[in-house]
Design an enzyme around this catalytic site. Structure first.
Site, PDB file in Angstrom:
ATOM      1  N   HIS A 103       2.353 -30.369  50.390  1.00  0.00           N
ATOM      2  CA  HIS A 103       2.441 -29.900  49.009  1.00  0.00           C
ATOM      3  C   HIS A 103       2.125 -28.411  48.935  1.00  0.00           C
ATOM      4  O   HIS A 103       1.637 -27.813  49.900  1.00  0.00           O
ATOM      5  CB  HIS A 103       1.455 -30.669  48.119  1.00  0.00           C
ATOM      6  N   ASP A 105       0.007 -25.927  46.049  1.00  0.00           N
ATOM      7  CA  ASP A 105      -0.976 -26.250  45.012  1.00  0.00           C
ATOM      8  C   ASP A 105      -0.475 -25.962  43.599  1.00  0.00           C
ATOM      9  O   ASP A 105       0.097 -24.903  43.328  1.00  0.00           O
ATOM     10  CB  ASP A 105      -2.280 -25.488  45.259  1.00  0.00           C
ATOM     11  N   HIS A 253       1.252 -27.263  52.613  1.00  0.00           N
ATOM     12  CA  HIS A 253       0.127 -27.601  53.482  1.00  0.00           C
ATOM     13  C   HIS A 253      -0.276 -29.046  53.241  1.00  0.00           C
ATOM     14  O   HIS A 253       0.106 -29.645  52.230  1.00  0.00           O
ATOM     15  CB  HIS A 253      -1.060 -26.669  53.210  1.00  0.00           C
ATOM     16  N   ARG A 269     -13.738 -23.755  47.575  1.00  0.00           N
ATOM     17  CA  ARG A 269     -12.309 -23.539  47.307  1.00  0.00           C
ATOM     18  C   ARG A 269     -12.111 -22.636  46.099  1.00  0.00           C
ATOM     19  O   ARG A 269     -12.714 -22.852  45.048  1.00  0.00           O
ATOM     20  CB  ARG A 269     -11.676 -24.903  47.035  1.00  0.00           C
TER      21      ARG A 269
HETATM   22  C1  OGA Z   1      -6.461 -27.907  48.984  1.00  0.00           C
HETATM   23  C2  OGA Z   1      -6.012 -28.684  50.153  1.00  0.00           C
HETATM   24  C3  OGA Z   1      -6.473 -29.162  52.482  1.00  0.00           C
HETATM   25  C4  OGA Z   1      -7.644 -29.474  53.353  1.00  0.00           C
HETATM   26  O1  OGA Z   1      -7.660 -27.560  48.931  1.00  0.00           O
HETATM   27  O2  OGA Z   1      -5.625 -27.607  48.120  1.00  0.00           O
HETATM   28  O3  OGA Z   1      -4.914 -29.183  50.146  1.00  0.00           O
HETATM   29  O4  OGA Z   1      -7.450 -29.533  54.587  1.00  0.00           O
HETATM   30  N1  OGA Z   1      -6.871 -28.753  51.198  1.00  0.00           N
HETATM   31  O5  OGA Z   1      -8.749 -29.675  52.817  1.00  0.00           O
HETATM   32 MN    MN Z   2      -3.713 -28.375  48.404  1.00  0.00          MN
END
Ligand code: OGA
Ligand code: MN
Length: 278
Positions: A103, A105, A253, A269
């Site tokens: 996906h 974000d 990702h 994050r």
């Molecule tokens: C995000 C995500 C991936 C991870 O934080 O948007 O997809 O490996 N994280 O935690």
């Molecule tokens: Mn993500």
């Protein structure tokens, strides 16, 4: 130590060493980091030691941090920082992994974040990598007929798309009303580099505008399978202290939940405000 940028794979991603983001940055360093981010699409700045305030300041190097949406997993004094753990369990006691399928974000929003940053605080001994794929390279590798076919198409993205393998938690009518479907180009142009890239998500892309459901699903399946071939992928194995930003405009990702249930993973994050895709 001078700033050094080193590619991490043949396709996308680079690491930056020799920079301490607790210190004020000169313009040349800030520009070099932004340039590396725009050209490599994933930039991992190694060996950082950031408290939440320093982290928000460091993230601002790439743009304006936005508030995290999930109000229950943020720092109260820093609503821009989301707390991402692997600690939630389903009814069978299995770990719930958010973002386990490919996906980009927040593509269900009109103006999705240009980038997302994770700062690695605790990582498991093994596993828990994040996988990235390069949607610029994937677009470039399409044959001319396919490029002609996808150029100019638009796609509907939804908070909970009919194609999504993931079922979202139930929401109130009011919450549903806050996230109307949006339309984005299927191929978007990077505002900094001008590079075209496929813009897709397995969880949010619902259908292609003006195609019937069957044709739309077939095209989306073909493009997703194409874009997620090994030659377009880089798997990031985290180290504590990595501050890594990915470009939501030209990559997808996904998380990997392949680490022992008793092991911890903790990321801070931040999302950076983006532009309306064109
Ligand atoms: C995000 C995500 C991936 C991870 O934080 O948007 O997809 O490996 N994280 O935690
Ligand atoms: Mn993500």
């Amino acid at each position: 130590m001078p700033l050094t940028i080193t590619p991490l794979s043949n396709v996308l991603a680079a690491e930056a060493t020799g920079v301490d983001l607790r210190e004020p940055l000169d313009d040349a360093t800030a520009e070099a980091l932004n340039h590396a981010f725009n050209s490599h699409a994933v930039l991992c700045i190694r060996d950082q030691h950031l408290d939440p305030g320093q982290y928000v300041a460091a993230a601002s190097l790439f743009g304006e941090p936005v508030q995290q949406v999930n109000r229950y997993s943020r720092f109260p004094e820093f609503p821009e920082i989301g707390i991402l753990t692997g600690d939630t369990r389903d009814s069978r006691g299995e770990r719930i992994i958010n973002g386990a399928t490919w996906h980009t974000d927040h593509s269900f929003t009109k103006q999705p974040p240009l980038g997302t940053i994770l700062y690695a605080v605790v990582i498991p001994d093994k596993g828990g990598a994040t996988s990235f794929c390069d949607m610029r390279a994937a677009y470039q590798a399409l044959d001319d007929d396919m490029k002609r076919r996808v150029d100019g198409l638009k796609a509907v993205h939804a908070y909970e798309s009919s194609r999504s393998p993931r079922r979202m938690a139930p929401r109130t009518e009011e919450e549903v009303a806050e996230t109307p479907d949006v339309v984005h180009p299927l191929v978007r142009k990077h505002p900094r580099t001008g590079d075209p890239a496929l813009y897709m998500s397995t969880t949010r892309l619902d259908h292609i505008v003006d195609l019937d459901r069957e044709d739309s699903n077939a095209l989306v399946d073909t493009l997703l399978a194409h874009a997620t071939q090994p030659e377009f992928i880089y798997d990031h194995e985290w180290r504590v202290g990595d501050m890594l930003i990915w470009d939501n405009r030209c990559t997808m990702h996904h998380a990997n939940g392949n680490y022992p249930i008793e092991e911890k993973r903790l990321m801070h994050r931040i999302m950076i405000e983006g532009e309306i895709p064109v």
